[in-house]
Write a protein that holds these residues in place. Structure first.
Motif, PDB file in Angstrom:
ATOM      1  N   HIS A  87      47.380  -5.736   2.836  1.00  0.00           N
ATOM      2  CA  HIS A  87      47.042  -5.086   4.114  1.00  0.00           C
ATOM      3  C   HIS A  87      47.849  -5.696   5.267  1.00  0.00           C
ATOM      4  O   HIS A  87      47.356  -5.817   6.395  1.00  0.00           O
ATOM      5  N   ALA A  88      49.100  -6.074   4.956  1.00  0.00           N
ATOM      6  CA  ALA A  88      49.966  -6.670   5.979  1.00  0.00           C
ATOM      7  C   ALA A  88      50.641  -5.605   6.848  1.00  0.00           C
ATOM      8  O   ALA A  88      51.178  -5.932   7.909  1.00  0.00           O
ATOM      9  N   PHE A  89      50.624  -4.355   6.403  1.00  0.00           N
ATOM     10  CA  PHE A  89      51.141  -3.261   7.224  1.00  0.00           C
ATOM     11  C   PHE A  89      49.999  -2.739   8.083  1.00  0.00           C
ATOM     12  O   PHE A  89      48.958  -2.303   7.562  1.00  0.00           O
ATOM     13  N   VAL A  90      50.180  -2.801   9.390  1.00  0.00           N
ATOM     14  CA  VAL A  90      49.093  -2.458  10.310  1.00  0.00           C
ATOM     15  C   VAL A  90      49.587  -1.472  11.359  1.00  0.00           C
ATOM     16  O   VAL A  90      50.784  -1.347  11.622  1.00  0.00           O
ATOM     17  N   GLY A  91      48.639  -0.787  11.958  1.00  0.00           N
ATOM     18  CA  GLY A  91      48.953   0.149  13.026  1.00  0.00           C
ATOM     19  C   GLY A  91      48.852  -0.517  14.391  1.00  0.00           C
ATOM     20  O   GLY A  91      47.867  -1.203  14.683  1.00  0.00           O
ATOM     21  N   PHE A  92      49.877  -0.340  15.212  1.00  0.00           N
ATOM     22  CA  PHE A  92      49.819  -0.714  16.620  1.00  0.00           C
ATOM     23  C   PHE A  92      49.698   0.583  17.405  1.00  0.00           C
ATOM     24  O   PHE A  92      50.259   1.611  17.017  1.00  0.00           O
ATOM     25  N   GLY A 146      53.048  -6.540   0.350  1.00  0.00           N
ATOM     26  CA  GLY A 146      52.617  -6.361   1.731  1.00  0.00           C
ATOM     27  C   GLY A 146      51.560  -5.274   1.870  1.00  0.00           C
ATOM     28  O   GLY A 146      50.586  -5.430   2.616  1.00  0.00           O
ATOM     29  N   LEU A 147      51.735  -4.184   1.139  1.00  0.00           N
ATOM     30  CA  LEU A 147      50.742  -3.110   1.166  1.00  0.00           C
ATOM     31  C   LEU A 147      49.427  -3.575   0.550  1.00  0.00           C
ATOM     32  O   LEU A 147      48.350  -3.290   1.077  1.00  0.00           O
ATOM     33  N   ALA A 148      49.520  -4.312  -0.574  1.00  0.00           N
ATOM     34  CA  ALA A 148      48.309  -4.802  -1.242  1.00  0.00           C
ATOM     35  C   ALA A 148      47.556  -5.802  -0.370  1.00  0.00           C
ATOM     36  O   ALA A 148      46.313  -5.859  -0.409  1.00  0.00           O
ATOM     37  N   PHE A 185      68.835  -9.450   8.140  1.00  0.00           N
ATOM     38  CA  PHE A 185      68.447 -10.197   6.957  1.00  0.00           C
ATOM     39  C   PHE A 185      68.347  -9.206   5.809  1.00  0.00           C
ATOM     40  O   PHE A 185      68.390  -8.014   6.000  1.00  0.00           O
ATOM     41  N   LEU A 186      68.234  -9.715   4.608  1.00  0.00           N
ATOM     42  CA  LEU A 186      68.270  -8.863   3.438  1.00  0.00           C
ATOM     43  C   LEU A 186      67.141  -7.848   3.442  1.00  0.00           C
ATOM     44  O   LEU A 186      66.013  -8.156   3.824  1.00  0.00           O
ATOM     45  N   GLU A 187      67.454  -6.637   3.007  1.00  0.00           N
ATOM     46  CA  GLU A 187      66.442  -5.577   2.930  1.00  0.00           C
ATOM     47  C   GLU A 187      65.340  -5.980   1.959  1.00  0.00           C
ATOM     48  O   GLU A 187      65.613  -6.498   0.881  1.00  0.00           O
ATOM     49  N   PRO A 188      64.065  -5.765   2.326  1.00  0.00           N
ATOM     50  CA  PRO A 188      62.976  -6.157   1.431  1.00  0.00           C
ATOM     51  C   PRO A 188      63.011  -5.384   0.122  1.00  0.00           C
ATOM     52  O   PRO A 188      63.335  -4.199   0.095  1.00  0.00           O
ATOM     53  N   ASP A 189      62.679  -6.062  -0.974  1.00  0.00           N
ATOM     54  CA  ASP A 189      62.676  -5.393  -2.264  1.00  0.00           C
ATOM     55  C   ASP A 189      61.321  -4.752  -2.519  1.00  0.00           C
ATOM     56  O   ASP A 189      60.363  -4.935  -1.755  1.00  0.00           O
ATOM     57  N   ALA A 190      61.232  -4.002  -3.608  1.00  0.00           N
ATOM     58  CA  ALA A 190      60.014  -3.244  -3.906  1.00  0.00           C
ATOM     59  C   ALA A 190      58.810  -4.156  -4.080  1.00  0.00           C
ATOM     60  O   ALA A 190      57.703  -3.826  -3.637  1.00  0.00           O
ATOM     61  N   GLN A 191      59.013  -5.307  -4.710  1.00  0.00           N
ATOM     62  CA  GLN A 191      57.886  -6.207  -4.945  1.00  0.00           C
ATOM     63  C   GLN A 191      57.309  -6.731  -3.630  1.00  0.00           C
ATOM     64  O   GLN A 191      56.080  -6.785  -3.461  1.00  0.00           O
ATOM     65  N   LEU A 210      52.001   3.910   2.698  1.00  0.00           N
ATOM     66  CA  LEU A 210      51.970   3.377   4.065  1.00  0.00           C
ATOM     67  C   LEU A 210      51.254   4.344   4.999  1.00  0.00           C
ATOM     68  O   LEU A 210      50.382   3.940   5.782  1.00  0.00           O
ATOM     69  N   PHE A 211      51.604   5.629   4.917  1.00  0.00           N
ATOM     70  CA  PHE A 211      50.989   6.614   5.809  1.00  0.00           C
ATOM     71  C   PHE A 211      49.471   6.654   5.644  1.00  0.00           C
ATOM     72  O   PHE A 211      48.727   6.632   6.628  1.00  0.00           O
ATOM     73  N   LEU A 212      49.001   6.708   4.403  1.00  0.00           N
ATOM     74  CA  LEU A 212      47.566   6.834   4.173  1.00  0.00           C
ATOM     75  C   LEU A 212      46.812   5.588   4.635  1.00  0.00           C
ATOM     76  O   LEU A 212      45.683   5.682   5.134  1.00  0.00           O
ATOM     77  N   ARG A 213      47.435   4.409   4.504  1.00  0.00           N
ATOM     78  CA  ARG A 213      46.803   3.192   5.001  1.00  0.00           C
ATOM     79  C   ARG A 213      46.695   3.214   6.524  1.00  0.00           C
ATOM     80  O   ARG A 213      45.641   2.915   7.091  1.00  0.00           O
ATOM     81  N   LEU A 214      47.783   3.573   7.196  1.00  0.00           N
ATOM     82  CA  LEU A 214      47.752   3.628   8.652  1.00  0.00           C
ATOM     83  C   LEU A 214      46.836   4.744   9.144  1.00  0.00           C
ATOM     84  O   LEU A 214      46.168   4.604  10.179  1.00  0.00           O
ATOM     85  N   PHE A 215      46.809   5.844   8.403  1.00  0.00           N
ATOM     86  CA  PHE A 215      45.953   6.968   8.776  1.00  0.00           C
ATOM     87  C   PHE A 215      44.486   6.546   8.738  1.00  0.00           C
ATOM     88  O   PHE A 215      43.729   6.806   9.683  1.00  0.00           O
TER      89      PHE A 215
END
Length: 226
Positions: free
Chosen positions: A32-37, A28-30, A17-23, A84-89
Motif C-alpha cells: 500500500h505504498a502507492f497513495v492518492g494525493f 509497492g502495491l502489496a 535513476f533506474l526504472e523500477p522493475d516489476a517486483q 494502481l487505479f483500483l487502489r487509488l479509486f
C-alpha cells in the motif's frame, strides 16, 4: 478527521535513476505504498473547493516520495495500471465518504489511461466499488487523456458508454494538445473538457491562447459540457 489528503503539490522534474522493475512495483502495491494525493479544484463563482483530483504518489522505502514520472510508464509496461487505479479509486471513495459525513460532498476526479479502457470489466469494477462505499456515481469524474482514436464498437467505447449510463462524468484531459480532439468529441460522450495548463498560463501574454480558451469555452457551452 485523519486522512492522507495533500492539497498542495509540485511537479519537480524527477532525478535520474533506474526504472523500477516489476517486483519492486508489485511489492509497492502489496505494501500500500502507492497513495492518492488530493489536489483541490476551485469554483471561480464561489471561490470554494468543489472537488478533488486524485494524483498517484509512491512512498518508496529508499527514494522517498515519487511522482508519476518515475513509475507510470513502468506500471503500464508490466500491466499493473489497473491495480494502481483500483487502489487509488477505493482510497478516494473512502475519503469522499468521510467528507460527505462532514457535509462536504466533493466530486472526485481520477485519471484513466486510454489503454485501461480496453479492460472489459473496468466499468463493472467501478460500479461494485461505488456501491460498496455508498458513493453516488454523479460525484465521480474520470479523466481520459485525448490520445489516439476509439472504435465505436470497441471494448473501450463500451466502457465509456457504461460509465456514462452509470452516472459518472467523463473528462477529456489536456484538451487541445492531441490531433483527434474534435473527432473524439463527436464519438465519445464526454461531460467535461479540461484545457491543458499551457493555454491557461499564457492567457495574459499570448493573444492566440486567449482566443483558443475563449472559443473552447464557447464550444463546450454549445455542446452542453463543462
Amino acid at each position: 478527521m485523519k486522512t492522507s489528503a495533500v492539497l498542495s503539490l509540485s511537479q519537480a522534474a524527477p532525478p535520474k535513476f533506474l526504472e523500477p522493475d516489476a517486483q519492486a512495483l508489485r511489492q509497492g502495491l502489496a505494501d500500500h505504498a502507492f497513495v492518492g494525493f488530493y489536489q483541490p479544484q476551485l469554483s471561480l463563482k464561489t471561490g470554494t473547493i468543489c472537488g478533488l483530483e486524485v494524483l498517484a504518489r509512491w512512498r518508496h522505502p529508499e527514494k522517498g516520495l515519487l511522482t508519476p514520472g518515475y513509475f507510470l510508464q513502468a506500471l503500464e509496461h508490466h500491466d499493473l495500471m489497473d491495480e494502481l487505479f483500483l487502489r487509488l479509486f477505493e482510497q478516494g471513495l473512502i475519503l469522499r465518504q468521510k467528507l460527505a459525513s462532514l457535509n462536504l460532498p466533493l466530486t472526485m476526479s481520477f485519471n484513466l489511461q486510454p489503454s485501461q479502457l480496453s479492460n472489459p470489466i473496468l466499468s463493472q469494477a467501478i460500479k461494485v466499488l461505488l456501491r460498496a462505499h455508498e458513493c453516488p456515481a454523479q460525484s465521480i469524474i474520470l479523466e481520459i487523456t485525448e490520445t489516439g482514436t476509439l472504435n465505436p464498437c470497441s471494448v473501450a467505447m463500451n466502457n465509456l458508454l457504461q460509465l456514462k449510463l452509470l452516472g459518472c462524468g467523463l473528462s477529456m484531459d489536456d484538451f487541445g494538445t492531441g490531433f483527434s480532439s474534435l473527432e473524439r468529441l463527436c464519438d465519445v460522450p464526454f461531460t467535461e473538457l479540461k484545457l491543458d495548463a499551457g493555454f491557461v498560463h499564457k492567457l495574459d501574454t499570448h493573444s492566440a491562447c486567449t482566443a483558443i480558451v475563449a472559443h473552447t469555452v464557447s464550444l463546450a457551452a454549445s455542446l452542453g459540457v463543462s
